[in-house]
Design an enzyme around this catalytic site. Structure first.
Site, PDB file in Angstrom:
ATOM      1  N   CYS A   1      42.515  -5.831  31.607  1.00  8.70           N
ATOM      2  CA  CYS A   1      42.044  -5.743  30.072  1.00  8.70           C
ATOM      3  C   CYS A   1      41.277  -4.510  29.899  1.00  8.70           C
ATOM      4  O   CYS A   1      40.187  -4.315  30.441  1.00  8.70           O
ATOM      5  CB  CYS A   1      41.555  -6.996  29.705  1.00  8.70           C
ATOM      6  SG  CYS A   1      41.016  -7.061  27.801  1.00  8.70           S
TER       7      CYS A   1
ATOM      8  N   THR B   1      40.167  -3.532  26.493  1.00  4.05           N
ATOM      9  CA  THR B   1      39.025  -3.834  26.007  1.00  4.05           C
ATOM     10  C   THR B   1      37.922  -4.357  26.654  1.00  4.05           C
ATOM     11  O   THR B   1      36.980  -3.642  26.524  1.00  4.05           O
ATOM     12  CB  THR B   1      39.581  -4.846  24.831  1.00  4.05           C
ATOM     13  OG1 THR B   1      40.574  -4.546  24.409  1.00  4.05           O
ATOM     14  CG2 THR B   1      38.412  -5.208  23.906  1.00  4.05           C
TER      15      THR B   1
ATOM     16  N   CYS C   1      47.087  -1.269  26.851  1.00  7.63           N
ATOM     17  CA  CYS C   1      46.731  -2.886  26.786  1.00  7.63           C
ATOM     18  C   CYS C   1      47.850  -3.582  27.515  1.00  7.63           C
ATOM     19  O   CYS C   1      48.783  -3.163  27.339  1.00  7.63           O
ATOM     20  CB  CYS C   1      46.810  -3.363  25.301  1.00  7.63           C
ATOM     21  SG  CYS C   1      46.681  -5.294  25.059  1.00  7.63           S
TER      22      CYS C   1
END
Length: 267
Positions: free
Chosen positions: A75, A77, A190
Protein backbone atom coordinates in the site's frame (compact mmCIF):
# COMPACT_ATOMS: atom_id res chain seq x y z
CA UNK A 1 1.32 -28.05 12.96
CA UNK A 2 4.68 -26.33 12.40
CA UNK A 3 6.49 -25.23 9.26
CA UNK A 4 8.24 -22.48 7.38
CA UNK A 5 7.44 -18.92 8.33
CA UNK A 6 4.83 -17.39 6.02
CA UNK A 7 4.96 -14.14 4.08
CA UNK A 8 2.48 -11.53 5.25
CA UNK A 9 0.97 -9.19 2.66
CA UNK A 10 -0.81 -6.16 4.06
CA UNK A 11 -3.13 -3.65 2.41
CA UNK A 12 -6.11 -1.50 3.29
CA UNK A 13 -8.30 -3.59 0.98
CA UNK A 14 -7.93 -6.03 -1.91
CA UNK A 15 -5.33 -4.02 -3.85
CA UNK A 16 -2.44 -6.04 -2.42
CA UNK A 17 -3.71 -9.08 -4.30
CA UNK A 18 -1.78 -7.70 -7.30
CA UNK A 19 1.40 -8.17 -5.26
CA UNK A 20 0.31 -11.59 -3.98
CA UNK A 21 -0.19 -12.72 -7.58
CA UNK A 22 3.40 -11.81 -8.51
CA UNK A 23 4.85 -13.15 -5.25
CA UNK A 24 3.26 -16.53 -5.85
CA UNK A 25 4.98 -16.75 -9.25
CA UNK A 26 8.38 -16.00 -7.73
CA UNK A 27 7.91 -18.01 -4.52
CA UNK A 28 5.57 -20.91 -5.33
CA UNK A 29 6.66 -22.94 -2.30
CA UNK A 30 5.93 -20.22 0.22
CA UNK A 31 2.86 -19.79 2.40
CA UNK A 32 1.05 -16.46 2.36
CA UNK A 33 -1.18 -14.62 4.78
CA UNK A 34 -3.16 -11.71 3.35
CA UNK A 35 -4.30 -8.99 5.73
CA UNK A 36 -6.96 -6.57 4.49
CA UNK A 37 -7.45 -3.69 6.91
CA UNK A 38 -10.92 -3.06 5.55
CA UNK A 39 -12.15 -1.77 8.90
CA UNK A 40 -9.98 1.30 8.26
CA UNK A 41 -10.50 1.60 4.47
CA UNK A 42 -9.86 4.02 2.85
CA UNK A 43 -6.60 5.17 4.40
CA UNK A 44 -6.77 8.42 2.45
CA UNK A 45 -9.51 9.67 4.77
CA UNK A 46 -7.34 9.38 7.89
CA UNK A 47 -5.27 12.08 9.54
CA UNK A 48 -1.61 11.06 9.44
CA UNK A 49 -0.93 10.75 13.22
CA UNK A 50 -4.02 8.62 13.75
CA UNK A 51 -3.25 6.34 10.80
CA UNK A 52 0.36 5.96 11.93
CA UNK A 53 -0.71 4.91 15.42
CA UNK A 54 -3.37 2.58 14.05
CA UNK A 55 -1.00 0.69 11.75
CA UNK A 56 1.74 0.40 14.40
CA UNK A 57 -0.72 -1.03 16.92
CA UNK A 58 -2.18 -3.43 14.37
CA UNK A 59 1.25 -4.75 13.39
CA UNK A 60 2.11 -5.38 17.01
CA UNK A 61 -0.76 -7.87 17.00
CA UNK A 62 -0.10 -9.32 13.54
CA UNK A 63 3.59 -10.05 14.09
CA UNK A 64 2.92 -11.65 17.45
CA UNK A 65 0.18 -13.88 16.08
CA UNK A 66 1.53 -14.94 12.69
CA UNK A 67 5.34 -14.58 13.06
CA UNK A 68 5.95 -13.97 9.34
CA UNK A 69 9.40 -14.13 7.76
CA UNK A 70 8.76 -10.82 6.03
CA UNK A 71 5.87 -8.37 5.86
CA UNK A 72 5.03 -6.65 2.58
CA UNK A 73 3.25 -3.33 2.99
CA UNK A 74 1.42 -3.49 -0.35
CA UNK A 75 0.00 0.00 0.00
CA UNK A 76 1.64 3.24 -1.13
CA UNK A 77 -0.31 5.37 1.34
CA UNK A 78 0.73 3.25 4.32
CA UNK A 79 4.31 2.78 3.14
CA UNK A 80 5.05 6.44 2.47
CA UNK A 81 3.68 7.30 5.91
CA UNK A 82 4.67 4.53 8.30
CA UNK A 83 7.34 2.21 6.85
CA UNK A 84 10.17 3.94 8.75
CA UNK A 85 8.17 3.88 11.98
CA UNK A 86 7.44 0.16 11.51
CA UNK A 87 11.13 -0.62 11.03
CA UNK A 88 11.99 1.41 14.11
CA UNK A 89 9.27 -0.20 16.23
CA UNK A 90 10.08 -3.76 15.09
CA UNK A 91 13.83 -3.72 14.27
CA UNK A 92 14.16 -7.52 14.19
CA UNK A 93 11.54 -7.89 11.46
CA UNK A 94 11.86 -7.48 7.69
CA UNK A 95 9.52 -5.05 5.96
CA UNK A 96 9.10 -4.41 2.24
CA UNK A 97 7.53 -1.08 1.41
CA UNK A 98 5.68 0.13 -1.66
CA UNK A 99 6.60 3.52 -3.07
CA UNK A 100 5.71 5.22 -6.36
CA UNK A 101 7.82 3.85 -9.24
CA UNK A 102 9.19 7.28 -10.12
CA UNK A 103 12.75 6.16 -10.81
CA UNK A 104 11.88 3.58 -13.51
CA UNK A 105 9.38 6.02 -15.02
CA UNK A 106 12.06 8.70 -15.32
CA UNK A 107 14.41 6.19 -16.92
CA UNK A 108 11.85 5.03 -19.49
CA UNK A 109 10.07 8.23 -20.55
CA UNK A 110 10.84 9.63 -23.98
CA UNK A 111 8.71 12.73 -23.83
CA UNK A 112 9.82 13.72 -20.33
CA UNK A 113 6.17 13.98 -19.25
CA UNK A 114 5.30 11.52 -16.49
CA UNK A 115 2.18 11.32 -14.34
CA UNK A 116 1.89 9.63 -10.96
CA UNK A 117 -1.64 8.39 -10.31
CA UNK A 118 -2.10 7.87 -6.59
CA UNK A 119 -4.36 8.39 -3.61
CA UNK A 120 -4.48 11.90 -2.16
CA UNK A 121 -2.50 10.63 0.84
CA UNK A 122 0.40 9.48 -1.34
CA UNK A 123 0.31 12.66 -3.42
CA UNK A 124 0.67 14.94 -0.40
CA UNK A 125 3.52 13.01 1.25
CA UNK A 126 6.92 14.69 1.31
CA UNK A 127 8.30 11.18 0.69
CA UNK A 128 6.80 11.27 -2.81
CA UNK A 129 8.24 14.69 -3.57
CA UNK A 130 11.63 13.55 -2.34
CA UNK A 131 11.54 10.67 -4.83
CA UNK A 132 10.82 13.13 -7.64
CA UNK A 133 13.65 15.39 -6.51
CA UNK A 134 16.07 12.48 -6.35
CA UNK A 135 15.21 10.55 -9.50
CA UNK A 136 13.18 12.72 -11.87
CA UNK A 137 14.73 16.18 -11.87
CA UNK A 138 14.88 16.23 -15.68
CA UNK A 139 11.21 15.26 -16.07
CA UNK A 140 7.94 17.08 -15.68
CA UNK A 141 6.11 14.93 -13.12
CA UNK A 142 2.41 15.55 -12.55
CA UNK A 143 0.96 14.20 -9.30
CA UNK A 144 -2.68 13.19 -9.68
CA UNK A 145 -4.60 12.32 -6.53
CA UNK A 146 -7.70 10.21 -7.10
CA UNK A 147 -10.33 9.98 -4.42
CA UNK A 148 -12.40 7.34 -6.21
CA UNK A 149 -10.21 4.85 -8.08
CA UNK A 150 -9.37 2.59 -5.13
CA UNK A 151 -13.05 2.24 -4.33
CA UNK A 152 -13.87 1.61 -7.99
CA UNK A 153 -11.24 -1.14 -8.06
CA UNK A 154 -12.74 -2.75 -4.95
CA UNK A 155 -16.17 -2.74 -6.60
CA UNK A 156 -14.77 -4.13 -9.85
CA UNK A 157 -12.91 -6.97 -8.16
CA UNK A 158 -15.93 -8.01 -6.14
CA UNK A 159 -18.75 -7.39 -8.60
CA UNK A 160 -17.03 -7.72 -11.99
CA UNK A 161 -18.13 -4.38 -13.43
CA UNK A 162 -17.14 -0.73 -13.17
CA UNK A 163 -18.39 2.63 -14.45
CA UNK A 164 -15.98 3.33 -17.30
CA UNK A 165 -16.92 7.00 -17.43
CA UNK A 166 -15.94 7.30 -13.79
CA UNK A 167 -12.58 5.72 -14.60
CA UNK A 168 -12.13 8.08 -17.55
CA UNK A 169 -12.79 11.10 -15.33
CA UNK A 170 -10.32 9.97 -12.68
CA UNK A 171 -7.42 9.37 -15.10
CA UNK A 172 -8.04 12.40 -17.35
CA UNK A 173 -5.74 14.78 -15.38
CA UNK A 174 -2.82 12.40 -16.03
CA UNK A 175 -2.75 13.29 -19.73
CA UNK A 176 -1.12 16.56 -20.70
CA UNK A 177 0.39 18.05 -23.85
CA UNK A 178 3.32 20.42 -23.63
CA UNK A 179 5.13 21.94 -26.63
CA UNK A 180 4.09 19.08 -28.87
CA UNK A 181 5.07 16.44 -26.34
CA UNK A 182 2.57 14.13 -24.66
CA UNK A 183 2.48 12.21 -21.40
CA UNK A 184 3.89 8.78 -22.21
CA UNK A 185 4.09 7.08 -18.80
CA UNK A 186 1.59 6.85 -15.95
CA UNK A 187 2.84 5.40 -12.67
CA UNK A 188 0.16 3.39 -10.87
CA UNK A 189 1.02 4.44 -7.33
CA UNK A 190 -1.69 2.41 -5.62
CA UNK A 191 -1.80 -1.38 -5.66
CA UNK A 192 -5.55 -1.26 -6.34
CA UNK A 193 -5.11 0.46 -9.69
CA UNK A 194 -3.63 -2.38 -11.79
CA UNK A 195 -6.96 -4.18 -11.49
CA UNK A 196 -8.46 -1.37 -13.56
CA UNK A 197 -5.63 -0.98 -16.06
CA UNK A 198 -7.58 -2.52 -18.94
CA UNK A 199 -10.37 0.00 -18.36
CA UNK A 200 -7.77 2.75 -18.15
CA UNK A 201 -6.29 1.73 -21.49
CA UNK A 202 -9.75 1.70 -23.01
CA UNK A 203 -10.71 5.16 -21.75
CA UNK A 204 -7.32 6.92 -22.08
CA UNK A 205 -7.11 9.68 -24.71
CA UNK A 206 -3.88 8.17 -26.12
CA UNK A 207 -1.67 5.13 -25.41
CA UNK A 208 0.83 5.31 -22.55
CA UNK A 209 2.93 2.88 -20.56
CA UNK A 210 1.27 2.03 -17.26
CA UNK A 211 3.88 1.10 -14.63
CA UNK A 212 2.66 -1.54 -12.18
CA UNK A 213 5.06 -1.99 -9.22
CA UNK A 214 3.76 -5.40 -8.13
CA UNK A 215 6.55 -7.52 -9.63
CA UNK A 216 9.29 -5.26 -8.26
CA UNK A 217 7.75 -5.47 -4.78
CA UNK A 218 7.61 -9.27 -4.95
CA UNK A 219 11.23 -9.42 -6.15
CA UNK A 220 12.34 -7.28 -3.23
CA UNK A 221 10.65 -9.65 -0.79
CA UNK A 222 12.34 -12.62 -2.45
CA UNK A 223 15.74 -10.93 -2.30
CA UNK A 224 15.40 -10.35 1.44
CA UNK A 225 14.54 -13.99 2.00
CA UNK A 226 17.47 -15.09 -0.14
CA UNK A 227 19.88 -12.97 1.90
CA UNK A 228 20.05 -15.78 4.42
CA UNK A 229 17.44 -14.69 6.92
CA UNK A 230 16.81 -17.79 9.07
CA UNK A 231 13.44 -19.46 8.73
CA UNK A 232 12.26 -20.64 12.10
CA UNK A 233 9.78 -23.42 12.62
CA UNK A 234 6.58 -21.79 13.83
CA UNK A 235 3.07 -22.85 14.70
CA UNK A 236 0.97 -22.46 11.58
CA UNK A 237 -2.55 -21.09 11.53
CA UNK A 238 -5.15 -22.38 9.11
CA UNK A 239 -3.71 -25.91 8.72
CA UNK A 240 -0.97 -24.73 6.39
CA UNK A 241 -3.40 -23.15 3.92
CA UNK A 242 -2.96 -19.63 2.58
CA UNK A 243 -5.65 -17.43 4.06
CA UNK A 244 -6.96 -13.89 4.24
CA UNK A 245 -7.96 -11.92 7.30
CA UNK A 246 -10.30 -8.93 7.11
CA UNK A 247 -9.94 -6.65 10.11
CA UNK A 248 -13.64 -5.80 10.06
CA UNK A 249 -14.41 -9.46 10.64
CA UNK A 250 -17.01 -9.24 7.87
CA UNK A 251 -16.86 -10.80 4.41
CA UNK A 252 -19.72 -11.21 1.97
CA UNK A 253 -20.12 -13.89 -0.68
CA UNK A 254 -18.46 -11.81 -3.43
CA UNK A 255 -15.42 -11.15 -1.24
CA UNK A 256 -15.06 -14.80 -0.25
CA UNK A 257 -15.34 -15.81 -3.90
CA UNK A 258 -12.67 -13.26 -4.84
CA UNK A 259 -10.30 -14.57 -2.17
CA UNK A 260 -10.89 -18.14 -3.30
CA UNK A 261 -9.96 -17.08 -6.81
CA UNK A 262 -6.58 -16.04 -5.42
CA UNK A 263 -6.17 -19.29 -3.50
CA UNK A 264 -7.05 -17.82 -0.12
CA UNK A 265 -9.49 -19.02 2.47
CA UNK A 266 -11.12 -16.30 4.57
CA UNK A 267 -10.75 -16.07 8.31
Amino acid sequence: MTGQQPILIFDSGVGGLTVLREARVLMPDRRFIYIADDAAFPYGNWEEPALNAHILALFGQLLDRYQPAVSVIACNTASTLVIDALREAFPAHLFVGTVPAIKPAAERTRSGLVSVLATPGTVKRQYTRDLIGKWAQKCHVRLVGSTALAGLAEIYMRDGFVDEEAVRAEIAPCFIEQDGRFTDIVVLACTHYPFLVNRMRKTAPWPVDWIDPAEAIARRALSLLEDGQPNEAVELHGNGIDFAVFTSGKTNFATRRLMQGFGLTTS
